[in-house]
Design a protein around this motif. Structure first.
Motif, short mmCIF file in Angstrom:
data_model
loop_
_atom_site.label_atom_id
_atom_site.label_comp_id
_atom_site.label_asym_id
_atom_site.label_seq_id
_atom_site.Cartn_x
_atom_site.Cartn_y
_atom_site.Cartn_z
N TYR A 1 0.82 -0.65 0.10
CA TYR A 1 0.25 0.53 0.34
C TYR A 1 0.86 1.26 -0.29
N MET A 2 0.26 2.04 -0.73
CA MET A 2 1.67 3.17 -1.11
C MET A 2 0.43 4.57 -0.78
N ALA A 3 0.92 5.33 -0.24
CA ALA A 3 -0.28 6.84 -0.07
C ALA A 3 0.70 7.67 -0.11
N MET A 4 0.06 8.39 -1.26
CA MET A 4 1.01 9.73 -1.41
C MET A 4 0.38 11.00 -0.55
N ARG A 5 0.51 11.68 0.09
CA ARG A 5 -0.06 12.78 0.58
C ARG A 5 1.25 14.32 0.29
N PRO A 6 1.27 14.80 -0.94
CA PRO A 6 2.78 15.68 -1.01
C PRO A 6 1.74 17.45 -0.06
N GLY A 7 -0.02 17.32 0.06
CA GLY A 7 -0.14 18.40 0.48
C GLY A 7 0.12 19.69 -0.01
N ASP A 8 0.28 20.20 -1.46
CA ASP A 8 0.47 20.85 -2.15
C ASP A 8 -0.64 21.68 -3.21
N GLY A 9 -2.38 21.27 -2.89
CA GLY A 9 -2.76 20.94 -4.45
C GLY A 9 -3.84 21.66 -4.02
N TRP A 10 -3.92 22.52 -2.69
CA TRP A 10 -5.72 22.94 -2.50
C TRP A 10 -5.25 24.48 -2.63
N GLY A 11 -6.07 25.45 -2.66
CA GLY A 11 -6.36 26.78 -2.68
C GLY A 11 -6.26 27.45 -4.81
N ASP A 12 -6.41 28.54 -4.18
CA ASP A 12 -6.44 29.15 -5.41
C ASP A 12 -5.43 29.23 -6.09
N ASN A 13 -3.78 29.41 -5.15
CA ASN A 13 -2.34 28.77 -5.87
C ASN A 13 -1.64 27.90 -5.80
N PRO A 14 -2.33 26.62 -6.65
CA PRO A 14 -2.17 25.11 -6.26
C PRO A 14 -0.33 25.49 -6.99
N TYR A 15 0.68 24.29 -5.75
CA TYR A 15 2.26 23.99 -6.76
C TYR A 15 2.89 24.89 -7.01
N PRO A 16 2.64 25.76 -6.42
CA PRO A 16 3.94 27.19 -6.82
C PRO A 16 5.00 26.79 -6.83
N VAL A 17 5.55 25.27 -6.41
CA VAL A 17 7.31 25.13 -7.45
C VAL A 17 6.61 25.21 -8.41
N GLN A 18 5.98 24.68 -9.34
CA GLN A 18 5.82 24.28 -10.61
C GLN A 18 3.95 24.35 -11.13
N PRO A 19 3.91 25.81 -11.49
CA PRO A 19 2.41 26.07 -11.30
C PRO A 19 1.81 25.47 -13.24
N TYR A 20 2.63 25.06 -13.43
CA TYR A 20 2.14 24.80 -14.64
C TYR A 20 1.76 23.51 -14.93
N PHE A 21 1.55 22.87 -13.45
CA PHE A 21 0.66 21.87 -13.11
C PHE A 21 -0.58 21.98 -13.36
N LYS A 22 -1.14 23.18 -12.59
CA LYS A 22 -2.41 23.59 -12.92
C LYS A 22 -3.15 23.56 -13.78
N GLU A 23 -2.18 23.74 -15.31
CA GLU A 23 -2.82 23.53 -16.60
C GLU A 23 -2.88 21.79 -17.29
N MET A 24 -2.68 20.99 -16.34
CA MET A 24 -2.27 19.85 -17.45
C MET A 24 -3.58 18.89 -17.41
N LYS A 25 -3.99 18.63 -18.70
CA LYS A 25 -4.92 18.17 -18.32
C LYS A 25 -4.97 16.50 -17.72
N GLN A 26 -3.80 16.00 -18.04
CA GLN A 26 -3.76 14.48 -17.03
C GLN A 26 -2.79 14.84 -15.86
N PHE A 27 -3.01 14.91 -15.58
CA PHE A 27 -2.13 15.00 -13.74
C PHE A 27 -1.55 14.71 -13.06
N LEU A 28 -1.92 13.79 -12.65
CA LEU A 28 -1.49 13.60 -11.18
C LEU A 28 -0.94 11.84 -11.93
#
Length: 342
Positions: free
Chosen positions: A148-175
């Motif tokens: 069992y692998m649980a992935m929980r980076p905790g960086d994807g909530w709010g109006d400005n998620p993924y501040p280190v790599q903001p282009y993540f927001k535009e990816m149609k296939q992401f996680l």
């Protein structure tokens, strides 16, 4: 003489890779190439290397022994072809390409020209996963039947998620495409090839385009069952902890659990849980995985040995990624042998 290479790309992860190259034995990076000279120069100044914004000029002046491609996926095929046409070995970042067909074409192009291609998949090189594999190989778990692998980076909530790599927001296939492939490949490293999988996805943060939650149930050919339970929105006290989450593995002779700081706890059958002592490298990203990955690339080139994540091998991980999206869209189990043949 050490091998010399150039790195293509000057983004967030190029800096991490260049930092790792300072520790690799037997090779060094002599130049960085970017579409923007300003970006290339910033990294070049930091590491005391040359900066270029033109491929032909960089190749002519530096005469590299290999090329490290660290650009977004949509340019991987372009730079891989340019490198392969020169007969030079390629270290190419993941995700491999925007589509499965382009990824397969990229691998085939290198194979047809006899050019060594390694995918820079560093997750399996994190110290804790290497140690877990060594524990398995030593028989400490016996036959592993569940993981069992649980992935929980905790960086994807709010109006400005993924501040280190903001282009993540535009990816149609992401996680799954961007991050889940790491875990799929690591599962393959630990438990072998995937026979079938079932996947469900959700988008929890409405400001992003792709999925930010995925649950993947995997059946492995060796008999084990694995679960990848991932999202990037759950609140975590430490954002992006070293392991991005936690993991458990259970076998006939024992079980283990991996904590967020890289600690491993082991329980033998009939015994009590204890902390498993091992050395976690202090240099390099996430347990020294970037250094270890790039050292493996150099060692294999010098020894003429195969890469763990050769282009051909890594396609199995890529095909599993697209099988996940197929499963999620059809709400059906996907068999990987069938998916590879379609």
């Amino acid at each position: 003489m050490p091998l010399t290479g150039i790195i293509v790309g000057a983004g967030h992860f190029a800096h991490i890779q260049l930092e790792a190259w300072q520790e690799v034995q037997g090779a060094r990076i002599t130049a960085v190439l970017s579409l923007t000279m300003e970006n290339a120069q910033q990294l070049a100044d930091l590491y005391g290397i040359r900066a270029f914004d033109d491929w032909d000029t960089a190749i002519r002046e530096m005469q590299p022994d290999f090329v490290d491609i660290c650009t977004p996926p949509d340019s991987h095929y372009h730079y891989t072809r340019l490198t392969a046409d020169l007969g030079l070995p390629v270290l190419c970042q993941k995700p491999l390409a925007p589509t499965l067909q382009e990824g397969e074409a990229l691998v085939a192009y290198c194979e047809q020209r006899g050019v060594p291609l390694m995918i820079n998949e560093n997750w399996r090189w994190q110290a804790w996963y290497r140690e877990m594999k060594a524990m398995m190989d030593a028989g400490m778990l016996g036959h592993v039947y569940s993981a069992y692998m649980a992935m929980r980076p905790g960086d994807g909530w709010g109006d400005n998620p993924y501040p280190v790599q903001p282009y993540f927001k535009e990816m149609k296939q992401f996680l799954i495409f961007e991050t889940g492939v790491h875990y799929i490949d690591t599962y393959r490293y630990l438990l072998g090839e995937i026979d079938s999988l079932y996947c469900q996805v959700r988008t929890l943060n409405p400001v992003i385009q792709g999925e930010d939650l995925a649950v993947i149930h995997m059946n492995f050919r060796g008999g084990a069952v694995g679960l990848y339970d991932a999202n990037r929105v759950t609140y975590m006290e430490q954002v992006r902890c070293p392991t991005y989450g936690y993991m458990t593995m259970e076998g006939t002779e024992g079980k283990l659990r991996l904590e967020g700081d890289g600690s491993i706890y082991y329980t033998p059958r009939g015994g009590i849980e204890r902390k498993h002592e091992y050395v976690i490298p202090t240099k390099g990203w996430k347990g020294g995985c970037t250094i270890a990955t790039q050292q493996h690339f150099v060692d294999a080139l010098q020894e003429g040995s195969p890469f763990e994540t050769s282009g051909t091998d890594y396609l199995a991980s890529v095909r599993a990624v697209y099988a996940c999206y197929e499963s999620a869209s059809t709400n059906q189990v996907v068999h990987l042998n069938a998916a590879a043949n379609n």
